[in-house]
Design an enzyme around this catalytic site. Structure first.
Site, PDB file in Angstrom:
ATOM      1  N   HIS A 232      -1.481   5.895  14.665  1.00 19.67           N
ATOM      2  CA  HIS A 232      -2.086   5.982  13.150  1.00 19.67           C
ATOM      3  C   HIS A 232      -3.253   7.445  13.579  1.00 19.67           C
ATOM      4  O   HIS A 232      -4.438   7.129  13.363  1.00 19.67           O
ATOM      5  CB  HIS A 232      -3.872   5.001  14.508  1.00 19.67           C
ATOM      6  CG  HIS A 232      -3.153   3.273  14.330  1.00 19.67           C
ATOM      7  ND1 HIS A 232      -3.159   2.290  12.883  1.00 19.67           N
ATOM      8  CD2 HIS A 232      -2.603   2.528  15.090  1.00 19.67           C
ATOM      9  CE1 HIS A 232      -2.913   1.381  13.129  1.00 19.67           C
ATOM     10  NE2 HIS A 232      -2.246   1.735  14.212  1.00 19.67           N
TER      11      HIS A 232
ATOM     12  N   LYS B 102     -17.948   3.689   7.605  1.00 19.09           N
ATOM     13  CA  LYS B 102     -16.610   3.717   8.611  1.00 19.09           C
ATOM     14  C   LYS B 102     -17.195   4.620   9.340  1.00 19.09           C
ATOM     15  O   LYS B 102     -18.139   4.558   9.956  1.00 19.09           O
ATOM     16  CB  LYS B 102     -16.257   4.774   7.846  1.00 19.09           C
ATOM     17  CG  LYS B 102     -16.299   5.781   6.513  1.00 19.09           C
ATOM     18  CD  LYS B 102     -15.360   6.391   5.926  1.00 19.09           C
ATOM     19  CE  LYS B 102     -14.726   6.033   5.120  1.00 19.09           C
ATOM     20  NZ  LYS B 102     -13.560   4.735   5.022  1.00 19.09           N
ATOM     21  N   ARG B 103     -16.077   4.867  10.381  1.00 13.42           N
ATOM     22  CA  ARG B 103     -16.561   5.226  11.702  1.00 13.42           C
ATOM     23  C   ARG B 103     -17.215   6.997  11.268  1.00 13.42           C
ATOM     24  O   ARG B 103     -16.685   7.303  10.730  1.00 13.42           O
ATOM     25  CB  ARG B 103     -15.388   5.746  12.079  1.00 13.42           C
ATOM     26  CG  ARG B 103     -15.637   6.619  14.079  1.00 13.42           C
ATOM     27  CD  ARG B 103     -14.346   5.801  14.860  1.00 13.42           C
ATOM     28  NE  ARG B 103     -12.994   6.504  14.151  1.00 13.42           N
ATOM     29  CZ  ARG B 103     -12.707   7.493  14.452  1.00 13.42           C
ATOM     30  NH1 ARG B 103     -12.603   7.945  14.864  1.00 13.42           N
ATOM     31  NH2 ARG B 103     -11.258   7.433  13.851  1.00 13.42           N
TER      32      ARG B 103
ATOM     33  N   LYS C 111     -10.251  -2.964   1.108  1.00  6.54           N
ATOM     34  CA  LYS C 111     -11.224  -3.850   0.871  1.00  6.54           C
ATOM     35  C   LYS C 111     -12.088  -4.128  -0.167  1.00  6.54           C
ATOM     36  O   LYS C 111     -12.385  -4.891  -1.193  1.00  6.54           O
ATOM     37  CB  LYS C 111     -12.328  -4.019   2.338  1.00  6.54           C
ATOM     38  CG  LYS C 111     -11.361  -4.575   3.478  1.00  6.54           C
ATOM     39  CD  LYS C 111     -12.321  -3.945   4.652  1.00  6.54           C
ATOM     40  CE  LYS C 111     -10.991  -4.300   6.314  1.00  6.54           C
ATOM     41  NZ  LYS C 111     -11.835  -3.726   6.994  1.00  6.54           N
TER      42      LYS C 111
ATOM     43  N   THR D 110      -8.504   0.954   5.630  1.00  2.00           N
ATOM     44  CA  THR D 110      -8.497  -0.908   5.042  1.00  2.00           C
ATOM     45  C   THR D 110     -10.153  -0.458   4.438  1.00  2.00           C
ATOM     46  O   THR D 110      -9.888  -1.580   3.499  1.00  2.00           O
ATOM     47  CB  THR D 110      -7.713  -1.319   6.200  1.00  2.00           C
ATOM     48  OG1 THR D 110      -8.945  -1.000   6.877  1.00  2.00           O
ATOM     49  CG2 THR D 110      -6.978  -0.916   7.259  1.00  2.00           C
TER      50      THR D 110
ATOM     51  N   LYS E  11     -14.022  12.691   8.558  1.00  4.90           N
ATOM     52  CA  LYS E  11     -14.286  11.480   7.391  1.00  4.90           C
ATOM     53  C   LYS E  11     -15.211  11.922   5.960  1.00  4.90           C
ATOM     54  O   LYS E  11     -15.582  11.068   5.173  1.00  4.90           O
ATOM     55  CB  LYS E  11     -14.703  10.275   8.016  1.00  4.90           C
ATOM     56  CG  LYS E  11     -13.591   9.364   8.719  1.00  4.90           C
ATOM     57  CD  LYS E  11     -13.843   7.706   9.155  1.00  4.90           C
ATOM     58  CE  LYS E  11     -12.814   7.330  10.364  1.00  4.90           C
ATOM     59  NZ  LYS E  11     -11.788   7.361   9.175  1.00  4.90           N
TER      60      LYS E  11
END
Length: 850
Positions: free
Chosen positions: A370, A565-566, A679, A675, A571
């Site tokens: 991952h 998100k985290r 969504k 993911t 990110k």
């Protein structure tokens, strides 16, 4: 006249298993009375919620039992999904929807003077995960049950989850997430399913009957006890199991220590044991945190494998059958100690020879990677491993020894390049101290290694593990992630679900490819109007949720731009923040721009690891920017910024359906899949993102004209490395340079001068390793394109949103699970019929007694 005994049985079973509103109301009332002794003076919302949950669980249990019996009778191969996280969210609505009894439940409660929404809202989110890894695992469980693939999820029953995130003065503070405060009515404790887990001790080596033997002795022992939660497939026929392990001490209490006055020592063993299942991801910046994390991983793997082996040995004696009965999937490196543990069981406990045990282990295990960040691949110091798991260290050294003897033939020339390749593939990293590379162990010990998006898999093969690809080209394959449409559309967005069903029928619920039929409605004015109305209603619902949950006031008439998100540097929440500063400046300095600017609400959500300094400073910076902007009279009605505390599944289910713009802006080449992007797409948001992870495939599905891709590609990022300076991009752009100066002058933290000096120093003066400024101008321009489209041509924006929903079918976890089942697990569906007849509980009780 019917026999009274027969009548009583029928009544009992119809109340606890029938799906009519009358039976559900009666069962709910009985649970209130007999479980909680509720009356007018002794009743709470928590008690009523628990009574309703138990009422729903009653209707699950018969089918759960029937599923196990059917799967056993057919000798069905089981999938065992090992994951340190299962981000399940609330269970109530998902279970009721999958059983197809929402109308009956709502009617039953209404007849008693309650509303479903008020009781469902009492349920806490299950604190079993953090981000995408755990939510993916939850979606996979839903899909396996819906597709009737026999399966168990295995993890840890964390008492406190990761943490409850509080924001104070803009900073993240962690508090215990006591999600089990009132118990968990969805779980069933299995005191009869418990295993002893060993740590420490030593290994005795001896010969017996001419064979080398090893015995792990003098260990510290901990008990792992099972708690089961039902996983209901859509339609309610197959009910699989999520089995979570809770750590218990062998002896809870020492009377001798207590009587001698050492009250702390009297319960020390209990506290030490239970620490293993207290908190998800203990802070591992300290040595003891690393020890606890390794203990957690071995604990749940040891319990899970013992359980799998027990289940196998009930019916089989030939170990060659084991891979035909069990497929064990390792969700990232966390469970990769399973390679050594399964070898230990087969050799030390079952008496198999090494070669046979090794072939069985490889044929059974699969490994999902991952991450593309080398620092995120787990390594454990050899001295720590030797102290905690001495027998496993021996096995790992032997695996590595045999593997390197095999692998060296692929790099026969003793040049520097080949010698370096051998060093890279070794499971033992020759550092000081030496480390065990868990990803390498998982690759060597599995028959299949998969990435989670097409780009990710190619980067795994060509960048992360090219040497392993040379040795094992047949092992690597791609399985693009997916999400369950039952949770993320049917349950989270009932308004859109109804609109879709009215247009194309309900088949999309279990066959998401059917969503493609919506393309024909993208230019239908009547459908488009209804679609826009659903989005607006979702915005109002989200606004209500946020005000109630965290006192955030948002304008439903504004554009909702969301990044949840985290919190992690790759990110690039900071890229989003810098763009907000650019917009803020332009509104302040350009009157024409300000007069035409329509309201935008930027929403951020996510948790930082407790020890991740830069991520926590990113949260503080976002909140500091928000404080200034939201209190500036010149812009506060046009631009709003909010950080949503304690982001979780329930919050996501409210915010995602309301979103217009989905921020997927990670540095290209670093996001494995994502993911959240799926969504948002499924719920009709437009993606702005880099060509990273599953964004690549999103663009392929919906077309480049219907999403907003920007930034340097992975190849271009690689070419920049070595000579990149953020100042080259800052100094050529007056707006960006001005924004940077605002931050350097403490404009957003005037009362806390220097608060962001360390963060800015790392970005501006130490290389900007996530290439924020390389992409900022391209990002800002693309972002403005979306705003202009929404404000000047909403019908086209709405058309693109409908097309995103229509093109999201590929990203169903049902598709992903079918690929796993066919190409990795060799698992087939096992059909279970729906139990509609009155079931005899008394007959079952007699069987159990016998």
């Amino acid at each position: 006249m019917p026999n009274k005994k027969t009548t009583d049985k029928t009544v009992v079973n119809s109340v606890r298993s029938a799906r009519t509103s009358k039976a559900i109301a009666q069962d709910f009332a009985e649970h209130l009375k007999y479980d909680a002794d509720a009356d007018i003076f002794h009743t709470t919302q928590e008690g009523r919620y628990e009574a309703l949950a138990n009422t729903i669980r009653d209707r699950i249990v018969h089918q759960w039992n029937k599923s196990r019996k059917t799967q056993r009778a057919k000798n069905a191969k089981h999938v065992y999904y090992l994951s340190l996280e299962f981000l399940m969210g609330r269970a109530m609505t998902n279970n009721i929807n999958n059983m197809g009894i929402m109308d009956q439940v709502t009617e039953a409660l209404k007849s008693l003077g309650y509303t479903y929404e008020e009781l469902a809202d009492v349920e806490p989110d299950a604190g079993l995960g953090n981000g995408g890894l755990g939510r993916l695992a939850a979606c996979f469980l839903d899909s396996m049950a819906t597709l009737e693939i026999p399966s168990y999820g295995y993890g840890i029953r964390y008492n406190y989850g990761i943490f409850k995130q509080l924001i104070s003065n803009g900073y993240q503070f962690e508090q215990p997430d006591n999600w089990l405060r009132y118990g968990n009515p969805w779980e069933i404790p299995r005191s009869d399913v418990a295993y002893t887990v060993n740590f420490g001790g030593k290994v005795q080596h001896f010969r017996e009957n001419g064979r080398e033997m090893y015995k792990w002795v003098d260990t510290d022992k901990i008990i792992g006890m099972a708690y089961d939660m039902p996983i209901i497939g859509y339609g309610g026929t197959t009910v699989n199991t999520l089995r979570l392990w809770s750590a218990k001490a062998v002896e809870d209490f020492s009377f001798q220590d207590f009587n001698e006055g050492d009250y702390t020592q009297a319960v020390r063993d209990k506290v030490t044991a239970e620490n293993i299942s207290q908190v998800l991801y203990p802070n591992d910046t300290q040595y003891l945190g690393k020890v606890l994390r390794l203990k957690q991983q071995y604990f749940f793997v040891a319990c899970s494998l013992a359980d799998i082996v027990r289940r196998f040995k009930r019916k089989f004696t030939d170990w060659k059958e084991f891979p035909n009965q069990a497929a064990i999937q390792l969700n990232d490196t966390h469970p990769s100690i399973a390679v050594a543990e399964l070898m230990r069981i087969l050799i030390d406990e079952e008496g198999l020879e090494w070669d046979e045990a090794w072939e069985i282990t490889k044929a059974t295990l699969g490994y999902t990677n991952h991450t593309l960040m080398p620092e995120a691949l787990e390594k454990w110091p050899v001295p720590m491993f030797e102290e905690l798991l001495p027998r496993h260290l021996q096995i790992i050294y032997e695996i590595n020894n045999r593997f390197l003897k095999f692998a060296v033939s692929f790099f026969p020339t003793a040049n520097a390049e080949n010698l370096n390749a051998i060093r890279k593939i070794s499971i033992i990293e020759e550092s000081n101290p030496k480390n065990i590379r868990m990803a390498n162990l998982a690759i060597v010990g599995s028959h299949a290694i998969n990435g989670v998006a097409a780009l990710h898999t190619e980067l795994l093969k060509n960048y992360m593990f090219p040497e392993f690809r040379t040795i094992y080209p047949e092992k690597f394959q791609n399985k693009t992630n997916g999400i369950t449409p039952r949770r993320w559309l049917l349950s989270a967005n009932p308004g859109l679900s109804s609109l879709i069903t009215d247009a194309i029928g309900p088949q999309w619920i279990t066959d998401a490819s059917q969503l493609s039929k919506l393309s024909a409605f993208a230019t239908d004015p009547a459908f488009a109007e209804k679609f826009a109305k659903v989005k607006y209603e979702n915005k109002k619902n989200a606004a209500h949720f946020l005000q109630k949950d965290c006192s955030i006031i948002v304008n439903p008439d504004s554009i909702f731009d969301v990044q949840v998100k985290r919190i992690h540097e790759y990110k690039r929440q900071l890229l989003n923040a810098f763009n907000i500063v650019l917009l803020y400046q332009k509104i302040k300095n350009d009157a024409a721009f300000a007069s035409s600017f329509k309201p935008v609400t930027f929403l951020f959500g996510g948790k930082s690891a407790p020890g991740y300094v830069n991520a926590k400073l990113s949260i503080k910076l976002i909140n500091s920017i928000a404080t200034v902007i939201n209190n500036d009279p010149a812009v506060k009605d046009k631009l709003r910024v909010h950080f949503m505390p304690n982001y979780r599944v329930t919050m996501a289910e409210s915010v995602i359906p309301a979103t217009n713009i989905s921020e997927q802006i990670s540095t290209a080449g670093l996001e494995a899949s994502g993911t959240g992007n799926m969504k948002f797409m499924l719920n009709g948001a437009l993606t702005i993102g880099t060509l990273d992870g599953a964004n690549v495939e999103i663009q392929e599905e919906v077309g480049p004209e219907n999403c907003y891709i920007f930034g340097h590609t992975e190849d271009q990022i690689a070419a920049l490395k070595g000579h990149y300076s953020p100042w080259d991009f800052i100094n050529r752009d007056d707006e960006i340079r001005s924004a940077v100066e605002l931050l350097r002058r403490d404009f957003f933290n005037i009362n806390e001068p220097g608060a962001f000096d360390a963060l800015l120093h790392e970005i501006l003066d130490c290389g900007d390793r996530f290439f924020i400024f390389a992409d900022l101008r391209m990002y800002a321009d693309r972002h403005q394109e979306i705003l202009d489209l929404y404000n000047n041509n909403f019908s086209d924006f709405n058309r693109k949103a409908i097309l995103n929903v229509a093109c999201s079918g590929k990203f169903s976890s049902d598709r992903t699970i079918k690929e796993y089942a066919e190409q990795i697990w060799g698992a087939k569906p096992c059909h279970v019929t729906l139990n509609t007849s009155a079931h005899s509980v008394l007959a079952d009780a007699h069987k159990h007694a016998k």
